[in-house]
Design a protein around this motif. Structure first.
Motif, PDB file in Angstrom:
ATOM      1  N   GLY A  30       0.823  -1.217   0.000  1.00  9.47           N
ATOM      2  CA  GLY A  30       0.000   0.000   0.000  1.00  9.47           C
ATOM      3  C   GLY A  30       0.850   1.258   0.000  1.00  9.47           C
ATOM      4  N   ALA A  31       1.943   1.216   0.742  1.00  6.15           N
ATOM      5  CA  ALA A  31       2.851   2.361   0.836  1.00  6.15           C
ATOM      6  C   ALA A  31       3.549   2.595  -0.508  1.00  6.15           C
ATOM      7  CB  ALA A  31       3.878   2.109   1.933  1.00  6.15           C
ATOM      8  N   LEU A  32       4.037   1.504  -1.123  1.00  4.31           N
ATOM      9  CA  LEU A  32       4.724   1.604  -2.416  1.00  4.31           C
ATOM     10  C   LEU A  32       3.802   2.162  -3.507  1.00  4.31           C
ATOM     11  CD1 LEU A  32       6.545  -1.859  -2.408  1.00  4.31           C
ATOM     12  CD2 LEU A  32       7.705   0.371  -2.351  1.00  4.31           C
ATOM     13  N   LEU A  33       2.532   1.708  -3.465  1.00  2.13           N
ATOM     14  CA  LEU A  33       1.577   2.111  -4.511  1.00  2.13           C
ATOM     15  C   LEU A  33       1.384   3.625  -4.570  1.00  2.13           C
ATOM     16  CD1 LEU A  33      -1.215  -0.625  -4.176  1.00  2.13           C
ATOM     17  CD2 LEU A  33       0.313  -0.275  -6.127  1.00  2.13           C
ATOM     18  N   ILE A  34       1.434   4.273  -3.402  1.00  5.85           N
ATOM     19  CA  ILE A  34       1.219   5.728  -3.386  1.00  5.85           C
ATOM     20  C   ILE A  34       2.357   6.423  -4.153  1.00  5.85           C
ATOM     21  CG2 ILE A  34       0.900   7.788  -1.938  1.00  5.85           C
ATOM     22  CD1 ILE A  34      -1.327   5.671  -1.557  1.00  5.85           C
TER      23      ILE A  34
END
Ligand code: KG4
Ligand code: ZN
Length: 334
Positions: free
Chosen positions: A89-93
């Motif tokens: 989720g963090a990477l996707l941002i």
């Protein structure tokens, strides 16, 4: 008109730091990091909260990085971002933001490997290591010995088979009731302690691998048997002793790696590289074995976007660009 000086914006969002940096002709001209205090309440990073915080922070952080560099986004030649490894989720941002910006400015996208970026943090400020060298990369998610042949040619010689050393530092700190992340707190309290006061079992793994689960369990059993008053009175000695054991496990393998590769150039990277005892012991080894050693400045050891920027800069030189369909990779092969 677009400036002729190669200017790249880099974004880091793999864990709980939202960061952006601008690099111009290989020199970092701005570097902004926004940490996420929300995780302190939970004693560890909560992935969904990290993603939400990145979403809130990314535009202000990028805006600040561009302002500090005194450039407009139209002056950018490429956008670098952390593709992985990290929390999905963090990477996707970071990924989606980087793509949208690259798409709207019609400039290349550069996908960066977080652990390679930690290693290239050694090239942000002089003096820099000469190739090839051995790098001990120690963070909250990884513990690796890497043979670095060139900016972009690296080979993992060995790595942890279970927990990362940063994770062990943080869990041990938590068992003593310290805040999260606790690595720097152990470092702090250990400064006044005796590293020989308590003995903790050291695990020697085959080849150049590591294992920190055994020492973590041994520490949990040690703490269970002690009263809160004992821990409080002996805090400095406990911190110094457990830190010395963890550092010894790292440095024993580093010595083996250096002997096997027959190099005299050694670097540290990752958040745990900021540990003062690790740095001090490495300096002792360096004078004993005549090594040339390199340690990034502390803000470049822990997660930051300057390290992503310097990696993106070197990828730009060989036109290592990523398509706009590039996925985030929570487990990204080295
Ligand atoms: O590289 P990093 O910022 O994030 C990851 O990619 O994981 O590393 C974070 C880790 C945490 O486990 C933190 O406790 C540890 O680095 N750390 C330290 C110190 N400063 C940060 N560990 C020991 N001593 C320190 N001074
Ligand atoms: Zn990291």
């Amino acid at each position: 008109m677009i400036s002729t000086s190669l200017t790249i914006l880099a974004i880091e969002s793999s864990c709980d730091e939202t960061a952006a940096a601008v690099i111009q002709e290989g020199k970092i001209i701005s570097n902004v990091v926004s940490s996420q205090p929300i995780h302190h309440t939970y004693g560890g990073v909560v992935p969904e909260l990290a993603a939400r915080a990145h979403q809130a922070n990314i535009v202000p952080v990028v805006t600040e990085a561009l302002a500090a560099a005194a450039i407009n986004k139209t002056a950018l030649h490429a956008i670098g971002f952390t593709q992985g490894p990290g929390l999905l989720g963090a990477l996707l941002i970071g990924n989606c933001f980087a793509k949208a910006l690259a798409f709207s400015l019609d400039i290349p996208l550069i996908a960066v490997h977080h652990m390679r970026a930690h290693i290239l943090a050694n090239f942000i400020d002089p003096p820099v290591p000469s190739f090839p060298f051995v790098c001990l990369t120690v963070s909250g998610g990884h513990t690796q010995l890497v043979w670095v042949k060139d900016y972009l040619t690296m080979e993992v010689l060995g790595e942890t088979q279970d927990d990362a050393v940063g994770e062990a530092f943080d869990k041990i700190a938590k068992l003593m009731g310290m805040g999260y992340p606790g690595g720097h707190l152990i470092d702090h309290y250990a400064k006044k302690g005796n590293p020989h006061a308590f003995v903790f079992p050291i695990t020697h793994m085959p080849q150049l691998n590591f294992s920190f689960s055994g020492i973590k369990t041994a520490f949990a059993l040690f703490i269970q048997k002690k009263s809160a008053a004992f821990v409080e009175t002996h805090l400095a000695d406990i911190c110094a002793s457990i830190q010395a054991a963890l550092v010894r496990m790292l440095l024993d393998k580093l010595v083996e790696a250096v002997q096997q590769t027959n190099t005299g150039v050694v670097a540290l990277a990752g958040g745990v590289a900021a540990n003062s005892y690790l740095q001090q012991q490495l300096k002792i080894l360096a004078s004993q074995y005549n090594w040339e050693i390199f340690i990034p400045a502390t803000p470049y050891c822990t997660d930051n976007a300057a390290m992503v920027a310097i990696t993106a800069y070197h990828q730009y030189q060989i036109r290592s660009f990523a398509p706009l369909s590039t996925p985030s990779l929570p487990r990204m092969p080295f």
